[in-house]
Motif scaffolding. Structure first.
Motif, PDB file in Angstrom:
ATOM      1  N   TYR A  96       0.826  -1.195   0.000  1.00 61.02           N
ATOM      2  CA  TYR A  96       0.000   0.000   0.000  1.00 61.02           C
ATOM      3  C   TYR A  96       0.868   1.256   0.000  1.00 61.02           C
ATOM      4  O   TYR A  96       1.996   1.245   0.511  1.00 61.02           O
ATOM      5  CB  TYR A  96      -0.933   0.011   1.218  1.00 61.02           C
ATOM      6  CG  TYR A  96      -2.015  -1.028   1.133  1.00 61.02           C
ATOM      7  CD1 TYR A  96      -3.306  -0.709   0.721  1.00 61.02           C
ATOM      8  CD2 TYR A  96      -1.742  -2.363   1.448  1.00 61.02           C
ATOM      9  CE1 TYR A  96      -4.297  -1.671   0.634  1.00 61.02           C
ATOM     10  CE2 TYR A  96      -2.727  -3.327   1.359  1.00 61.02           C
ATOM     11  CZ  TYR A  96      -4.003  -2.983   0.948  1.00 61.02           C
ATOM     12  OH  TYR A  96      -4.971  -3.949   0.848  1.00 61.02           O
ATOM     13  N   HIS A  97       0.319   2.318  -0.556  1.00 57.41           N
ATOM     14  CA  HIS A  97       0.987   3.605  -0.622  1.00 57.41           C
ATOM     15  C   HIS A  97       0.209   4.584   0.249  1.00 57.41           C
ATOM     16  O   HIS A  97      -0.961   4.872  -0.014  1.00 57.41           O
ATOM     17  CB  HIS A  97       1.018   4.076  -2.085  1.00 57.41           C
ATOM     18  CG  HIS A  97       1.646   5.426  -2.280  1.00 57.41           C
ATOM     19  ND1 HIS A  97       1.541   6.124  -3.459  1.00 57.41           N
ATOM     20  CD2 HIS A  97       2.389   6.208  -1.463  1.00 57.41           C
ATOM     21  CE1 HIS A  97       2.188   7.269  -3.359  1.00 57.41           C
ATOM     22  NE2 HIS A  97       2.704   7.348  -2.153  1.00 57.41           N
ATOM     23  N   HIS A 163       5.938   9.965   1.354  1.00 57.73           N
ATOM     24  CA  HIS A 163       5.322   8.815   0.701  1.00 57.73           C
ATOM     25  C   HIS A 163       5.786   7.564   1.436  1.00 57.73           C
ATOM     26  O   HIS A 163       6.995   7.355   1.605  1.00 57.73           O
ATOM     27  CB  HIS A 163       5.741   8.730  -0.769  1.00 57.73           C
ATOM     28  CG  HIS A 163       5.263   9.878  -1.600  1.00 57.73           C
ATOM     29  ND1 HIS A 163       4.088   9.836  -2.311  1.00 57.73           N
ATOM     30  CD2 HIS A 163       5.810  11.093  -1.834  1.00 57.73           C
ATOM     31  CE1 HIS A 163       3.927  10.982  -2.950  1.00 57.73           C
ATOM     32  NE2 HIS A 163       4.957  11.768  -2.686  1.00 57.73           N
ATOM     33  N   TYR A 243      -3.748  10.118   3.044  1.00 56.93           N
ATOM     34  CA  TYR A 243      -4.541   9.269   2.157  1.00 56.93           C
ATOM     35  C   TYR A 243      -3.771   8.015   1.776  1.00 56.93           C
ATOM     36  O   TYR A 243      -2.536   7.987   1.803  1.00 56.93           O
ATOM     37  CB  TYR A 243      -5.017  10.019   0.911  1.00 56.93           C
ATOM     38  CG  TYR A 243      -3.944  10.415  -0.074  1.00 56.93           C
ATOM     39  CD1 TYR A 243      -3.574   9.560  -1.116  1.00 56.93           C
ATOM     40  CD2 TYR A 243      -3.315  11.644   0.019  1.00 56.93           C
ATOM     41  CE1 TYR A 243      -2.607   9.928  -2.033  1.00 56.93           C
ATOM     42  CE2 TYR A 243      -2.353  12.027  -0.896  1.00 56.93           C
ATOM     43  CZ  TYR A 243      -2.004  11.171  -1.920  1.00 56.93           C
ATOM     44  OH  TYR A 243      -1.040  11.533  -2.818  1.00 56.93           O
ATOM     45  N   ALA A 244      -4.512   6.970   1.467  1.00 61.62           N
ATOM     46  CA  ALA A 244      -3.931   5.686   1.080  1.00 61.62           C
ATOM     47  C   ALA A 244      -4.423   5.323  -0.304  1.00 61.62           C
ATOM     48  O   ALA A 244      -5.619   5.437  -0.597  1.00 61.62           O
ATOM     49  CB  ALA A 244      -4.314   4.596   2.086  1.00 61.62           C
ATOM     50  N   LYS A 245      -3.494   4.916  -1.151  1.00 62.17           N
ATOM     51  CA  LYS A 245      -3.853   4.495  -2.504  1.00 62.17           C
ATOM     52  C   LYS A 245      -4.090   2.999  -2.537  1.00 62.17           C
ATOM     53  O   LYS A 245      -3.662   2.258  -1.651  1.00 62.17           O
ATOM     54  CB  LYS A 245      -2.751   4.878  -3.488  1.00 62.17           C
ATOM     55  CG  LYS A 245      -2.563   6.387  -3.634  1.00 62.17           C
ATOM     56  CD  LYS A 245      -1.601   6.705  -4.769  1.00 62.17           C
ATOM     57  CE  LYS A 245      -1.484   8.209  -4.970  1.00 62.17           C
ATOM     58  NZ  LYS A 245      -0.592   8.563  -6.112  1.00 62.17           N
ATOM     59  N   ARG A 246      -4.756   2.547  -3.591  1.00 60.09           N
ATOM     60  CA  ARG A 246      -5.087   1.134  -3.714  1.00 60.09           C
ATOM     61  C   ARG A 246      -3.803   0.292  -3.778  1.00 60.09           C
ATOM     62  O   ARG A 246      -2.735   0.783  -4.163  1.00 60.09           O
ATOM     63  CB  ARG A 246      -5.934   0.883  -4.956  1.00 60.09           C
ATOM     64  CG  ARG A 246      -5.248   1.208  -6.265  1.00 60.09           C
ATOM     65  CD  ARG A 246      -6.181   0.949  -7.446  1.00 60.09           C
ATOM     66  NE  ARG A 246      -5.528   1.179  -8.715  1.00 60.09           N
ATOM     67  CZ  ARG A 246      -5.448   2.350  -9.317  1.00 60.09           C
ATOM     68  NH1 ARG A 246      -5.986   3.408  -8.746  1.00 60.09           N
ATOM     69  NH2 ARG A 246      -4.836   2.490 -10.470  1.00 60.09           N
ATOM     70  N   TYR A 257       6.985   1.270  -9.090  1.00 54.76           N
ATOM     71  CA  TYR A 257       6.377   2.445  -8.479  1.00 54.76           C
ATOM     72  C   TYR A 257       7.399   3.199  -7.633  1.00 54.76           C
ATOM     73  O   TYR A 257       7.478   4.427  -7.680  1.00 54.76           O
ATOM     74  CB  TYR A 257       5.194   2.006  -7.625  1.00 54.76           C
ATOM     75  CG  TYR A 257       4.287   3.142  -7.208  1.00 54.76           C
ATOM     76  CD1 TYR A 257       3.317   3.632  -8.072  1.00 54.76           C
ATOM     77  CD2 TYR A 257       4.405   3.702  -5.960  1.00 54.76           C
ATOM     78  CE1 TYR A 257       2.472   4.662  -7.697  1.00 54.76           C
ATOM     79  CE2 TYR A 257       3.567   4.745  -5.564  1.00 54.76           C
ATOM     80  CZ  TYR A 257       2.602   5.214  -6.439  1.00 54.76           C
ATOM     81  OH  TYR A 257       1.783   6.239  -6.056  1.00 54.76           O
ATOM     82  N   TYR A 287      -3.549  19.023  -9.314  1.00 53.22           N
ATOM     83  CA  TYR A 287      -4.288  17.908  -8.730  1.00 53.22           C
ATOM     84  C   TYR A 287      -5.673  18.309  -8.222  1.00 53.22           C
ATOM     85  O   TYR A 287      -6.465  17.460  -7.832  1.00 53.22           O
ATOM     86  CB  TYR A 287      -3.477  17.276  -7.602  1.00 53.22           C
ATOM     87  CG  TYR A 287      -2.280  16.510  -8.117  1.00 53.22           C
ATOM     88  CD1 TYR A 287      -2.419  15.224  -8.620  1.00 53.22           C
ATOM     89  CD2 TYR A 287      -1.013  17.090  -8.126  1.00 53.22           C
ATOM     90  CE1 TYR A 287      -1.330  14.521  -9.110  1.00 53.22           C
ATOM     91  CE2 TYR A 287       0.089  16.393  -8.609  1.00 53.22           C
ATOM     92  CZ  TYR A 287      -0.080  15.114  -9.102  1.00 53.22           C
ATOM     93  OH  TYR A 287       0.999  14.429  -9.594  1.00 53.22           O
ATOM     94  N   ASP A 291      -9.154  14.658 -13.774  1.00 52.90           N
ATOM     95  CA  ASP A 291      -8.014  13.942 -14.354  1.00 52.90           C
ATOM     96  C   ASP A 291      -7.627  14.452 -15.739  1.00 52.90           C
ATOM     97  O   ASP A 291      -6.456  14.698 -16.021  1.00 52.90           O
ATOM     98  CB  ASP A 291      -8.332  12.443 -14.431  1.00 52.90           C
ATOM     99  CG  ASP A 291      -8.307  11.789 -13.063  1.00 52.90           C
ATOM    100  OD1 ASP A 291      -7.889  12.461 -12.112  1.00 52.90           O
ATOM    101  OD2 ASP A 291      -8.703  10.619 -12.956  1.00 52.90           O
TER     102      ASP A 291
END
Length: 399
Positions: A96-97, A163, A243-246, A257, A287, A291
């Motif tokens: 996870y990121h 990150h 926040y957490a990315k998928r 990545y 951002y 998109d």
């Protein structure tokens, strides 16, 4: 790979001397060293060598690189080596990121206290993640963290954030089993955000009380404890951005990545569009937009471009990549071995991946023959041999 048509080095060489004269007394020694390194990178000023093909006599000059961590041209080889070293740490689990960002009001303080505030950002974010992960209400496990500091937004403004790349699980608190997180969900970001806010503010007040912060200009009044407390008071009631990315598709996707984050600098040469001594134009991402509308173009004065680039020069000796929890340096090897044992997975074997490949290719571009070094020249010297074709300026690592 062909040389970009425009580089940060071109801007520094063209406008740097005038910018330094105009800002004399307001530029740190570290910033001056970065400018000098980038300007001289892969030029005769740093020396190099001459190589010739054994078969066709094709001759080329390879200038030494500056190897400065802020140089846009010197990060690819460093990133490849770092990723090759980290490959052995990867586990066969989802990754996870997670991103922790400082509010703008604290970013302003960080601008005048980089080493102290950036260190607090690392410590508070790592403590937040390990604390929530260890809580039996959430995961109940010890996790491993790779944390990377970025201090910029896409427009090169000051935007400190870290990150984190984290395996989707950890070793149980008793060390007897692997605890996996729920599929597609690592930890609740609102819980992370509120603990991060509390821990960071506690640490920030502590360093202020210890006299470790300096304040100048519009923030000079913050040296007073009451003024400082009043300045930070609104931040206790706002939501801090976490926040957490998928999850990633697998270990190889994690490496790919990571390569985009670990050795990135404030702006890549590939984003530069134009430079006419008065202005610099570059691509950036907004951002806040949808998109399809994120890609934009910005033009700033050359002086402002240089200023924005240099505000991201890190203090000397400051580590921008850190490891916590299971991946902390002193116990990493034992923890990884135990995690593999619990996951019933063996350490990957076989030849190094492409990430570990030597970025210097000795084959002749004309006939594929072997290139041999026929001359090494020192800094500032002119090589006796001349190239027989277009000069290839490639990276040569020198100690």
């Amino acid at each position: 790979m062909s040389r970009p048509s425009l580089e940060v080095a071109d801007i520094f060489r063209g406008h740097g001397p005038a910018w330094r004269r105009a800002n004399a007394g307001h530029v740190s020694l570290g910033q001056l060293k970065v400018m000098s390194a980038i300007e001289n990178c892969r030029t005769a000023a740093l020396g190099g060598h001459v190589a010739r093909c054994e078969d066709c006599a094709y001759t080329t000059i390879a200038y030494n690189s500056c190897r400065n961590r802020h140089c846009p041209k010197c990060q690819a080889a460093a990133a490849k080596q770092w990723l090759a070293d980290r490959e052995a740490d990867l586990l066969p689990v989802p990754y996870y990121h997670v991103v922790f960002t400082l509010p703008a009001a604290i970013a302003d303080i960080a601008y005048q206290n980089k080493a102290v505030i950036y260190d607090l950002l690392f410590k508070a974010s790592a403590e937040t993640l390990t604390t929530i992960a260890a809580d039996p209400k959430h995961l109940g496990a010890r996790v491993g963290i790779t944390s990377v500091l970025h201090t910029w937004g896409s427009a090169m403004t000051h935007h400190p954030h870290v990150h984190m790349i984290v395996p989707g699980g950890g070793i149980s608190l008793d060390g007897e089993r692997w605890v996996a997180c729920r599929p597609g969900f690592f930890l609740p970001v609102r819980v992370l955000s509120r603990l991060f806010r509390r821990l960071f503010l506690e640490k920030l007040f502590a360093v202020h009380k210890a006299g470790q912060l300096a304040f100048f200009g519009n923030h000079a009044a913050l040296a007073d404890p009451q003024a400082f407390a009043a300045y930070l008071s609104p931040l206790r009631r706002t939501e801090w951005v976490v926040y957490a990315k998928r999850p990633f598709g697998g270990p190889k996707a994690v490496l790919a990545y990571l390569s985009r984050y670990t050795h990135r600098v404030a702006i890549a040469n590939s984003r530069l569009i134009a430079f006419d001594h008065a202005n610099v134009t570059f691509r950036w991402k907004d951002y806040r937009a949808e998109d399809r509308d994120r890609q934009k173009v910005m033009t700033v004065t050359t002086a402002e471009f240089i200023r924005r680039f240099l505000i991201h020069v890190l203090p000397q000796g400051f580590h921008r990549i850190r490891h916590y929890g299971l991946l902390a340096s002193g116990t990493r090897a034992d923890n990884i071995a135990r995690a593999r044992e619990l996951l019933a997975a063996s350490k990957p074997e076989g030849p190094p991946t492409e990430a570990a490949a030597d970025p210097i290719k000795p084959d002749c571009p004309c006939c594929g023959g072997r290139m041999i070094i026929i001359e090494v020249f020192e800094r500032g010297a002119t090589p006796r041999y001349r190239p027989t074709g277009p000069t290839n300026v490639i990276r040569l690592d020198t100690s």
